[in-house]
Design a protein around this motif. Sequence first.
Motif, PDB file in Angstrom:
ATOM      1  N   UNK A  13       0.822  -1.216   0.000  1.00 37.12           N
ATOM      2  CA  UNK A  13       0.000   0.000   0.000  1.00 37.12           C
ATOM      3  C   UNK A  13       0.853   1.261   0.000  1.00 37.12           C
ATOM      4  N   UNK A  14       1.996   1.216   0.655  1.00 38.48           N
ATOM      5  CA  UNK A  14       2.899   2.374   0.623  1.00 38.48           C
ATOM      6  C   UNK A  14       3.425   2.586  -0.789  1.00 38.48           C
ATOM      7  N   UNK A  15       3.668   1.498  -1.491  1.00 39.27           N
ATOM      8  CA  UNK A  15       4.142   1.602  -2.873  1.00 39.27           C
ATOM      9  C   UNK A  15       3.050   2.207  -3.755  1.00 39.27           C
ATOM     10  N   UNK A  41       4.175  -7.062  -5.534  1.00 41.46           N
ATOM     11  CA  UNK A  41       3.880  -7.309  -4.117  1.00 41.46           C
ATOM     12  C   UNK A  41       2.406  -7.648  -3.903  1.00 41.46           C
ATOM     13  N   UNK A  42       1.738  -8.056  -4.959  1.00 43.76           N
ATOM     14  CA  UNK A  42       0.295  -8.311  -4.941  1.00 43.76           C
ATOM     15  C   UNK A  42      -0.132  -9.224  -3.787  1.00 43.76           C
ATOM     16  N   UNK A  43       0.698 -10.191  -3.432  1.00 44.83           N
ATOM     17  CA  UNK A  43       0.322 -11.123  -2.368  1.00 44.83           C
ATOM     18  C   UNK A  43       0.275 -10.456  -0.992  1.00 44.83           C
ATOM     19  N   UNK A  44       0.674  -9.189  -0.916  1.00 46.92           N
ATOM     20  CA  UNK A  44       0.605  -8.421   0.331  1.00 46.92           C
ATOM     21  C   UNK A  44      -0.592  -7.464   0.337  1.00 46.92           C
ATOM     22  N   UNK A  45      -1.483  -7.630  -0.636  1.00 46.60           N
ATOM     23  CA  UNK A  45      -2.671  -6.778  -0.744  1.00 46.60           C
ATOM     24  C   UNK A  45      -3.922  -7.589  -0.457  1.00 46.60           C
ATOM     25  N   UNK A  49      -7.768  -4.171  -2.349  1.00 45.81           N
ATOM     26  CA  UNK A  49      -6.585  -3.385  -2.722  1.00 45.81           C
ATOM     27  C   UNK A  49      -6.006  -3.859  -4.052  1.00 45.81           C
ATOM     28  N   UNK A  50      -6.053  -5.178  -4.294  1.00 50.51           N
ATOM     29  CA  UNK A  50      -5.557  -5.713  -5.566  1.00 50.51           C
ATOM     30  C   UNK A  50      -6.427  -5.238  -6.733  1.00 50.51           C
ATOM     31  N   UNK A  51      -7.749  -5.191  -6.537  1.00 49.59           N
ATOM     32  CA  UNK A  51      -8.632  -4.676  -7.588  1.00 49.59           C
ATOM     33  C   UNK A  51      -8.346  -3.201  -7.864  1.00 49.59           C
TER      34      UNK A  51
END
Length: 181
Positions: A13-15, A41-45, A49-51
Amino acid sequence: FQQARRIDPKFALAVIAEAHMHGILGDLPAKRRTLGEAASLRDHLSPKEALFLDAELARFGPIDEELLRWKQLVEMYPDTHIAHFMGAQDGMFYANAFPAALEEAKAAAKPQFAAYAAAVYLQGIALLGLDRIPEAIAAFTKSRSAGYQGEGAYHAFAHAARQDYPEAEAILRKQSAIEGK
């Protein structure tokens, strides 16, 4: 954002927030590059957030794909006001989809949305595009009353469309004073 990324290099999210700032500053190549980092870093969303990330990435492609992504996000998470806002804004400006944009702008214009006043202004732009001038002027006026301090050209355009040039000029002068010009 840099400090957050130093503390947690996988803070996706910071990215995304950093990418957003690049966009605000007009550095679209940096925004796209940084969104690419976020995608890695999608697996950290969360799914939501990924959508959102997918919709932001789609802004670099065809408008139909982008609008589909915003639509997917609001169908799954209807209270995602920023997705309604972005669908309205880009639907108008890049697809001339004014009726749909008006509905999305209305959905975005909820008091709990931080950009409520801007969403009301966006409704005014959609109404202007639909040649509903009195309603557009009412929306622009309401947005200003709600605290919107952004650009005012569309409000002036609405008055010019009614051939009320003195009022259009007054709005532009007032906007110049707000901007310090």
